[in-house]
Design a protein around this motif. Structure first.
Motif, PDB file in Angstrom:
ATOM      1  N   PHE A 154      36.794  35.107  40.691  1.00  0.00           N
ATOM      2  CA  PHE A 154      36.253  35.395  42.011  1.00  0.00           C
ATOM      3  C   PHE A 154      36.283  34.141  42.880  1.00  0.00           C
ATOM      4  O   PHE A 154      36.410  33.025  42.385  1.00  0.00           O
ATOM      5  CB  PHE A 154      34.829  35.942  41.894  1.00  0.00           C
ATOM      6  CG  PHE A 154      34.764  37.285  41.220  1.00  0.00           C
ATOM      7  CD1 PHE A 154      34.970  38.446  41.946  1.00  0.00           C
ATOM      8  CD2 PHE A 154      34.530  37.387  39.852  1.00  0.00           C
ATOM      9  CE1 PHE A 154      34.936  39.687  41.318  1.00  0.00           C
ATOM     10  CE2 PHE A 154      34.495  38.623  39.220  1.00  0.00           C
ATOM     11  CZ  PHE A 154      34.699  39.777  39.963  1.00  0.00           C
TER      12      PHE A 154
ATOM     13  N   ALA B 158      38.520  38.632  44.854  1.00  0.00           N
ATOM     14  CA  ALA B 158      38.749  38.722  43.407  1.00  0.00           C
ATOM     15  C   ALA B 158      40.228  38.604  43.080  1.00  0.00           C
ATOM     16  O   ALA B 158      41.089  39.024  43.860  1.00  0.00           O
ATOM     17  CB  ALA B 158      38.213  40.046  42.870  1.00  0.00           C
TER      18      ALA B 158
ATOM     19  N   TRP C  17      30.874  45.503  36.157  1.00  0.00           N
ATOM     20  CA  TRP C  17      32.051  45.208  36.978  1.00  0.00           C
ATOM     21  C   TRP C  17      32.896  46.479  36.992  1.00  0.00           C
ATOM     22  O   TRP C  17      33.490  46.865  35.985  1.00  0.00           O
ATOM     23  CB  TRP C  17      32.824  44.025  36.410  1.00  0.00           C
ATOM     24  CG  TRP C  17      34.270  43.857  36.807  1.00  0.00           C
ATOM     25  CD1 TRP C  17      35.309  43.651  35.939  1.00  0.00           C
ATOM     26  CD2 TRP C  17      34.854  43.825  38.118  1.00  0.00           C
ATOM     27  NE1 TRP C  17      36.495  43.494  36.630  1.00  0.00           N
ATOM     28  CE2 TRP C  17      36.247  43.598  37.976  1.00  0.00           C
ATOM     29  CE3 TRP C  17      34.326  43.972  39.407  1.00  0.00           C
ATOM     30  CZ2 TRP C  17      37.113  43.517  39.058  1.00  0.00           C
ATOM     31  CZ3 TRP C  17      35.194  43.894  40.484  1.00  0.00           C
ATOM     32  CH2 TRP C  17      36.558  43.666  40.318  1.00  0.00           C
TER      33      TRP C  17
ATOM     34  N   GLY D 101      34.879  46.370  42.906  1.00  0.00           N
ATOM     35  CA  GLY D 101      36.121  45.883  43.494  1.00  0.00           C
ATOM     36  C   GLY D 101      36.852  46.965  44.259  1.00  0.00           C
ATOM     37  O   GLY D 101      36.712  48.158  43.980  1.00  0.00           O
TER      38      GLY D 101
ATOM     39  N   ALA E 103      32.410  31.548  38.861  1.00  0.00           N
ATOM     40  CA  ALA E 103      32.349  32.732  39.714  1.00  0.00           C
ATOM     41  C   ALA E 103      30.957  32.769  40.334  1.00  0.00           C
ATOM     42  O   ALA E 103      29.983  32.338  39.708  1.00  0.00           O
ATOM     43  CB  ALA E 103      32.597  33.991  38.893  1.00  0.00           C
TER      44      ALA E 103
END
Length: 356
Positions: A197, A169, A82, A262, A74
């Protein structure tokens, strides 16, 4: 510029700069070894990396080599945070409608968000390892951003200035574990295994006019077992832009450099067709997760018929620019049982080799 992290046997990999057409790369040795170093000192290191990117794109970078996404971790192999939102309210509406539940009014003004595990991300071509297919394996195609430092209390407009990088993602979900976890009142945990990712993360200037008002106005493609199932517009129907998502986190805390945020599953509204008893809703742009397809089937036919993923299934997630070229490279993964190694991918050239 475009940045990636090559596997080198360490936890954090080796930072590389990637050409705009994703054909060439070079190590960022002498500027930074790790992605987090750059995020921690962006104002000093980013201009140097931009110069190296310019050289690479003009064929003048020393020690350039062919870029191979199979060698990628990633872009940020592990992160301080995250946080995944649910910025596309259509997705929430479908899930609620499928179980005959109303969407609370505050969902339209205050985004949903959960904090996922950030200690063990997986690379774009690594296998998705899941203990059992009985857990209901699902992909989720999303957009994600990486932040610099954003102070507590920053508003949504100013929070946009904190965006450093954009990437794709695959927020893998184990759907059959979710109901039991949510019933406990503490949210997702075991139902959200390691997230993958895209091979590269890009700066906003690489996106041109496709990046507007904190949204990426391009089509996110999802291909399941070789069949294209989603061609979803990531821009127009994003209810909460990335500035709003960052501001949501920053309401009560500082957001530190290297935090990943995200968008949640990219989702588009359907189109009404027919009339009377023949009235139906069609979803010509497809779906970015299987759960959404199953919700549509439940709404229209009373029960879902599409099964979740099985061992051996493949998922490919990609976004192309207006010129038809891949921007981030593709997330291209297999679903596999325990015992399958995700370390079998070719390792990147050693630092010494790159300097020869």
């Amino acid at each position: 510029m475009k940045l990636a992290t090559y596997k080198d046997g360490s936890r954090d990999g080796q930072l590389v700069v990637v050409s705009r057409d994703l054909s060439q790369a070079c190590y960022a040795t002498g500027i930074a070894n790790r992605m987090q170093q750059v995020l921690d000192d962006w104002s000093y290191m980013a201009p140097q990396l931009q110069d190296l990117s310019h050289e690479l794109n003009h064929g003048k970078a020393r020690h350039a080599f062919p870029f191979d996404p199979r060698r990628c971790m990633a872009p940020l192999p592990r992160a301080y945070q995250w946080a995944d939102g649910s910025a596309y309210i259509n997705h929430v509406e479908l899930v609620r409608k499928a179980r005959n539940a109303e969407v609370p009014a505050n969902f339209y003004t205050d985004p949903l968000m959960y904090q996922g595990g950030s200690d063990d991300f997986i690379g774009p071509c690594d296998d998705v390892i899941v203990p059992s297919t009985a857990m209901g394996i699902d992909f989720e195609a999303e957009i994600a951003i990486v932040t610099g430092d954003v102070p507590m209390g920053t508003d949504a407009r100013d929070a946009l200035d904190g965006i450093r990088l954009v990437m794709l993602a695959n927020d893998v979900s184990l759907r059959n574990l979710i109901p039991g976890e949510l019933a406990k009142g503490f949210g997702f945990f075991q139902s959200k295994p390691a997230t993958a990712f895209s091979p590269v993360a890009v700066t906003l200037d690489e996106l041109g006019d496709a990046w507007k008002s904190g949204r990426l106005h391009l089509t996110l493609q999802s291909t399941w077992n070789g069949r294209k199932v989603g061609m979803c517009d990531a821009g127009e129907e994003m209810t909460f832009h990335f500035g709003q998502l960052i501001a949501h986190i920053a309401k009560t805390r500082n957001v530190r450099a290297g935090s990943i945020v995200g968008s949640g599953t990219v989702s588009n509204k359907g189109v009404e067709t027919g009339s009377g008893k023949n009235k139906r809703t069609e979803w010509p742009k497809g779906y970015s997760c299987i759960a959404e397809k199953r919700c549509i089937e439940t709404i229209q036919d009373g029960a879902p018929k599409t099964e979740f993923m099985q061992f051996g299934d493949t998922i490919r997630i990609e976004m192309k620019g207006k010129d038809g070229q891949s921007i981030f490279g593709a997330i291209d993964q297999n679903i596999a049982p325990p015992g399958s190694s995700r370390d079998d991918e070719p390792q990147g050239q050693s630092l010494n080799a790159s300097e020869d």
